[in-house]
Design an enzyme around this catalytic site. Structure first.
Site, mmCIF file in Angstrom:
data_model
loop_
_atom_site.group_PDB
_atom_site.id
_atom_site.type_symbol
_atom_site.label_atom_id
_atom_site.label_comp_id
_atom_site.label_asym_id
_atom_site.label_seq_id
_atom_site.Cartn_x
_atom_site.Cartn_y
_atom_site.Cartn_z
ATOM 1 N N GLU A 91 0.852 -1.187 0.000
ATOM 2 C CA GLU A 91 0.000 0.000 0.000
ATOM 3 C C GLU A 91 0.889 1.238 0.000
ATOM 4 O O GLU A 91 1.995 1.217 0.548
ATOM 5 C CB GLU A 91 -0.906 0.002 1.233
ATOM 6 N N GLU A 104 -1.491 -11.474 -4.446
ATOM 7 C CA GLU A 104 -1.483 -12.374 -5.598
ATOM 8 C C GLU A 104 -0.858 -11.698 -6.814
ATOM 9 O O GLU A 104 -0.101 -12.313 -7.565
ATOM 10 C CB GLU A 104 -2.916 -12.830 -5.920
ATOM 11 N N CYS A 129 -9.423 -11.726 -3.358
ATOM 12 C CA CYS A 129 -10.534 -10.828 -3.667
ATOM 13 C C CYS A 129 -10.858 -10.924 -5.158
ATOM 14 O O CYS A 129 -10.111 -11.510 -5.944
ATOM 15 C CB CYS A 129 -10.186 -9.390 -3.280
ATOM 16 N N CYS A 132 -8.101 -9.762 -7.567
ATOM 17 C CA CYS A 132 -7.000 -10.700 -7.795
ATOM 18 C C CYS A 132 -7.430 -11.871 -8.666
ATOM 19 O O CYS A 132 -6.653 -12.354 -9.492
ATOM 20 C CB CYS A 132 -6.464 -11.211 -6.464
#
Length: 296
Positions: A91, A104, A129, A132
């Site tokens: 991030e 991923e 998610c 990904c």
């Protein structure tokens, strides 16, 4: 051993610690294991490759840079070569959340940047998610790719992404991790621009044709290249800067040590990475950024 690994390493079984220590203690350990390393560690620890991938997840997660969520995700991409590639979420403060690299994406792009030609499995410590799942659907091996999660039976990517939309729906037959060279050139190249051009030429950008590459030079003199990885759904595309920063982070270098960068892309392309790359690099403390246009 890089300090980030120490706590997770202490939690591993003694036999696995003994097998891994000679590898992870190397100053140049870059968060990957060769096929020979994997075989040797499996034999010494009495684990099969899939069990080893699960055991390595805490070490992969230790590579996470999560100043916003404080949520560390780790992934292991198992290459067709037998190599293991770590991945972790990244991030970036002070820019949009859309600049995030998911674990991923990190593991897959790590394998790609090390010239792996395909993946047999991705092991991750939390359910992927939708972003990904869509990113991995761009792979040549997407149909057979195994997703492995703690406490669940392995399942193919199609199990997690049924009725998917992907490259085939847009009549695209060149897929992520395919061996490609776009053959673009630059005039008056220096060594760094040549590296960025090579990255651009190996980009996966079949939708926009906006091939792009970057090279980062750190204060230690190391260089990290990044390629653009486009996606049929557009939003899960991974910019070249993130691909390079991912390699740098996995190698254990502080992102604030980037001192110089070179961006190479097409002039008047429908997609440009120049502006956001400048902004993100400035937030990391680097304002010495060159911009080169490919010869058409």
């Amino acid at each position: 051993m890089h300090p980030r690994f120490e706590n997770a390493f202490r939690q591993l079984p003694a036999s696995l610690q003994a097998a891994l220590r000679p590898l992870i203690d190397k100053p140049d350990f870059a968060a990957m294991l060769t096929a020979d390393d994997v075989n040797a560690v499996c034999e010494a620890s009495q684990l099969d490759a899939d069990a080893l991938a699960f055991a390595l997840l805490p070490l992969a997660a230790a590579c996470a840079q999560a100043p916003i969520s404080n949520f560390q995700v780790g992934a292991i991409a198992q290459g067709l070569s037998g190599n293991f590639y770590f991945g972790a979420n990244m991030e970036f403060s002070a820019v949009q959340l859309q600049q995030t690299v998911h674990a991923e994406q990190s593991a897959v792009s790590h394998a790609w940047m090390r010239n792996e030609r395909g993946l047999r499995a991705v092991t991750v410590n939390y359910t992927p998610c939708g972003h990904c799942r869509q990113f991995m659907n761009e792979l040549r091996d997407a149909a057979s790719l195994r997703i492995q999660l703690p406490g669940r039976q392995p399942a193919t990517l199609s199990h997690y992404l049924p009725d998917s939309f992907g490259p085939v729906d847009l009549q695209i037959d060149t897929l992520l991790m395919d061996d490609i060279n776009h053959g673009a050139t630059l005039q008056n190249m220096n060594a760094l621009a040549r590296q960025a051009l090579d990255a651009a030429n190996r980009s996966h950008a079949p939708y926009s044709k906006a091939i792009s590459g970057i090279v980062l030079e750190t204060s230690s003199g190391n260089t990290y290249t990044g390629r653009y990885a486009e996606n049929a759904a557009f939003n899960p595309s991974l910019p070249p800067l993130q691909t390079a920063l991912n390699l740098m982070n996995l190698a254990g270098e502080d992102l604030s040590t980037v001192k110089h960068a070179v961006v190479v892309e097409r002039r008047n392309a429908v997609v440009s990475h120049w502006a956001i790359s400048q902004i993100m690099l400035a937030e990391l403390g680097c304002t010495d950024v060159e911009h080169h246009f490919i010869e058409e």
